[in-house]
Design a protein around this motif. Structure first.
Motif, PDB file in Angstrom:
ATOM      1  N   ARG A 156       0.854  -1.197   0.000  1.00  0.00           N
ATOM      2  CA  ARG A 156       0.000   0.000   0.000  1.00  0.00           C
ATOM      3  C   ARG A 156       0.884   1.238   0.000  1.00  0.00           C
ATOM      4  NH1 ARG A 156      -3.414   1.698   3.652  1.00  0.00           N
ATOM      5  NH2 ARG A 156      -5.017   2.246   2.192  1.00  0.00           N
ATOM      6  N   GLY A 157       0.302   2.347  -0.378  1.00  0.00           N
ATOM      7  CA  GLY A 157       1.005   3.625  -0.350  1.00  0.00           C
ATOM      8  C   GLY A 157       0.850   4.352  -1.667  1.00  0.00           C
ATOM      9  N   SER A 158       0.757   5.660  -1.574  1.00  0.00           N
ATOM     10  CA  SER A 158       0.570   6.439  -2.789  1.00  0.00           C
ATOM     11  C   SER A 158       1.869   6.522  -3.591  1.00  0.00           C
ATOM     12  CB  SER A 158       0.054   7.847  -2.460  1.00  0.00           C
ATOM     13  OG  SER A 158       1.051   8.572  -1.785  1.00  0.00           O
ATOM     14  N   ILE A 159       1.701   6.726  -4.866  1.00  0.00           N
ATOM     15  CA  ILE A 159       2.815   6.859  -5.803  1.00  0.00           C
ATOM     16  C   ILE A 159       2.636   8.194  -6.506  1.00  0.00           C
ATOM     17  CG2 ILE A 159       3.873   5.898  -7.901  1.00  0.00           C
ATOM     18  CD1 ILE A 159       2.809   3.152  -7.017  1.00  0.00           C
ATOM     19  N   LEU A 160       3.741   8.882  -6.780  1.00  0.00           N
ATOM     20  CA  LEU A 160       3.688  10.115  -7.543  1.00  0.00           C
ATOM     21  C   LEU A 160       4.077   9.819  -8.982  1.00  0.00           C
ATOM     22  CD1 LEU A 160       2.972  12.466  -5.683  1.00  0.00           C
ATOM     23  CD2 LEU A 160       5.222  13.414  -6.098  1.00  0.00           C
ATOM     24  N   GLY A 161       3.237  10.237  -9.915  1.00  0.00           N
ATOM     25  CA  GLY A 161       3.521  10.093 -11.342  1.00  0.00           C
ATOM     26  C   GLY A 161       4.023  11.413 -11.885  1.00  0.00           C
TER      27      GLY A 161
ATOM     28  N   VAL B 231      -2.298  16.551  -9.684  1.00  0.00           N
ATOM     29  CA  VAL B 231      -1.851  17.334  -8.531  1.00  0.00           C
ATOM     30  C   VAL B 231      -1.557  18.762  -8.972  1.00  0.00           C
ATOM     31  CG1 VAL B 231      -0.073  17.603  -6.748  1.00  0.00           C
ATOM     32  CG2 VAL B 231      -0.945  15.329  -7.300  1.00  0.00           C
ATOM     33  N   GLU B 232      -0.539  18.927  -9.798  1.00  0.00           N
ATOM     34  CA  GLU B 232      -0.187  20.266 -10.261  1.00  0.00           C
ATOM     35  C   GLU B 232       0.811  20.175 -11.403  1.00  0.00           C
ATOM     36  OE1 GLU B 232       3.381  22.323  -7.854  1.00  0.00           O
ATOM     37  OE2 GLU B 232       1.680  21.882  -6.550  1.00  0.00           O
ATOM     38  N   THR B 233       1.061  21.332 -11.995  1.00  0.00           N
ATOM     39  CA  THR B 233       2.105  21.475 -12.997  1.00  0.00           C
ATOM     40  C   THR B 233       3.213  22.299 -12.373  1.00  0.00           C
ATOM     41  OG1 THR B 233       0.532  21.383 -14.826  1.00  0.00           O
ATOM     42  CG2 THR B 233       2.681  22.358 -15.287  1.00  0.00           C
TER      43      THR B 233
ATOM     44  N   THR C 243      10.060  19.772 -21.222  1.00  0.00           N
ATOM     45  CA  THR C 243      11.203  20.688 -21.212  1.00  0.00           C
ATOM     46  C   THR C 243      10.894  21.949 -20.405  1.00  0.00           C
ATOM     47  OG1 THR C 243      10.461  21.640 -23.301  1.00  0.00           O
ATOM     48  CG2 THR C 243      12.128  19.887 -23.415  1.00  0.00           C
ATOM     49  N   LYS C 244       9.617  22.338 -20.343  1.00  0.00           N
ATOM     50  CA  LYS C 244       9.231  23.554 -19.620  1.00  0.00           C
ATOM     51  C   LYS C 244       8.461  23.276 -18.338  1.00  0.00           C
ATOM     52  CE  LYS C 244       9.020  26.212 -23.857  1.00  0.00           C
ATOM     53  NZ  LYS C 244       8.174  26.932 -24.799  1.00  0.00           N
ATOM     54  N   THR C 245       7.864  22.092 -18.231  1.00  0.00           N
ATOM     55  CA  THR C 245       7.026  21.780 -17.077  1.00  0.00           C
ATOM     56  C   THR C 245       7.217  20.329 -16.641  1.00  0.00           C
ATOM     57  OG1 THR C 245       5.185  21.076 -18.456  1.00  0.00           O
ATOM     58  CG2 THR C 245       5.202  23.397 -17.784  1.00  0.00           C
ATOM     59  N   ILE C 246       6.764  20.056 -15.425  1.00  0.00           N
ATOM     60  CA  ILE C 246       6.669  18.691 -14.916  1.00  0.00           C
ATOM     61  C   ILE C 246       5.228  18.519 -14.452  1.00  0.00           C
ATOM     62  CG2 ILE C 246       7.425  17.007 -13.193  1.00  0.00           C
ATOM     63  CD1 ILE C 246      10.061  18.620 -12.961  1.00  0.00           C
ATOM     64  N   GLY C 247       4.513  17.640 -15.126  1.00  0.00           N
ATOM     65  CA  GLY C 247       3.161  17.318 -14.692  1.00  0.00           C
ATOM     66  C   GLY C 247       3.253  16.338 -13.537  1.00  0.00           C
ATOM     67  N   VAL C 248       2.458  16.566 -12.502  1.00  0.00           N
ATOM     68  CA  VAL C 248       2.499  15.723 -11.309  1.00  0.00           C
ATOM     69  C   VAL C 248       1.104  15.170 -11.028  1.00  0.00           C
ATOM     70  CG1 VAL C 248       3.109  15.594  -8.850  1.00  0.00           C
ATOM     71  CG2 VAL C 248       4.352  17.180 -10.362  1.00  0.00           C
ATOM     72  N   ALA C 249       1.058  13.878 -10.745  1.00  0.00           N
ATOM     73  CA  ALA C 249      -0.188  13.210 -10.366  1.00  0.00           C
ATOM     74  C   ALA C 249       0.109  12.297  -9.184  1.00  0.00           C
ATOM     75  CB  ALA C 249      -0.735  12.400 -11.538  1.00  0.00           C
ATOM     76  N   THR C 250      -0.923  11.871  -8.511  1.00  0.00           N
ATOM     77  CA  THR C 250      -0.769  10.938  -7.401  1.00  0.00           C
ATOM     78  C   THR C 250      -1.932   9.946  -7.430  1.00  0.00           C
ATOM     79  OG1 THR C 250      -0.280  10.754  -5.035  1.00  0.00           O
ATOM     80  CG2 THR C 250      -2.046  12.264  -5.665  1.00  0.00           C
TER      81      THR C 250
ATOM     82  N   ALA D  81      -1.456  14.373 -18.288  1.00  0.00           N
ATOM     83  CA  ALA D  81      -0.579  13.350 -18.873  1.00  0.00           C
ATOM     84  C   ALA D  81       0.088  12.539 -17.760  1.00  0.00           C
ATOM     85  CB  ALA D  81       0.475  13.986 -19.778  1.00  0.00           C
ATOM     86  N   ALA D  82       0.475  13.202 -16.668  1.00  0.00           N
ATOM     87  CA  ALA D  82       1.063  12.484 -15.531  1.00  0.00           C
ATOM     88  C   ALA D  82       0.053  11.507 -14.937  1.00  0.00           C
ATOM     89  CB  ALA D  82       1.551  13.476 -14.463  1.00  0.00           C
TER      90      ALA D  82
END
Length: 178
Positions: free
Chosen positions: A27-32, A55-57, A37-44, A150-151
């Motif tokens: 168990r436990g959350s994972i960050l995607g 989550v955020e850009t 090149t300009k951003t990092i898309g973040v999901a959980t 996309a993340a």
């Protein structure tokens, strides 16, 4: 809240999700992460790993600042691992973007002990763009959210893989403790 993933002596394992899956707690959350090149898309995801959510850009500046923001998000969500989208070419080969992702992973691994799984992200952004267009999201709004979506798309694919793998192991009577 302290960041359990940040540690100067840490060195995270990096590799394909299929190779790192056994190292993950049940168990436990994972960050995607969708690295652009300009951003990092973040999901959980939820701790049971059923559903990926945006989550955020993170707007990229310098590696250290970008990495610290991602680590802070991981700490807030008590993440146990990261999944990075690996942008392979359509023929499965690695081009400059995949090499840049691997370089990010190597540098990021020096800042965390959490596993960093690589997941094939071919066509993830195109699929998300199509979904946002069909939902009648404006071009300006799409530009703001496409990376985090996309993340989430990448992470959901990884979660589905882990779920299928777990079901297959259960059907075979596999037990990690055995």
């Amino acid at each position: 809240m302290s960041e359990p993933s940040a540690s100067p002596a840490a060195s995270a394992p990096i590799g394909p999700l299929a190779e790192l899956a056994d190292r993950l707690p049940p168990r436990g959350s994972i960050l995607g992460l969708d690295l652009g090149t300009k951003t990092i898309g973040v999901a959980t995801c939820d701790p049971d790993r059923r559903l990926a959510t945006v989550v955020e850009t993170v707007w990229r500046t310098k590696f250290t600042a970008d990495a610290q923001r991602v680590l802070a998000l991981a700490g807030e969500r008590r993440a146990i691992a990261f999944v990075l989208g690996l942008p392979l070419n359509m023929d499965g080969t690695e081009g400059p973007r995949a090499q840049a992702t691997r370089a990010f992973a190597r540098n990021f691994a020096k800042l965390t002990s959490l596993p960093i799984a690589l997941w094939d992200e071919r066509l993830s952004t195109a699929a998300v763009e199509r979904a946002l267009i069909s939902a009648d999201v404006s071009r300006a709004k799409r530009a703001q959210v496409v990376d985090q979506h996309a993340a989430a798309f990448i992470l959901q694919g990884a979660l589905d893989f882990l779920d299928r793998r777990s079901h297959a192991e259960n059907e075979r009577g596999f037990s990690p403790e055995a």
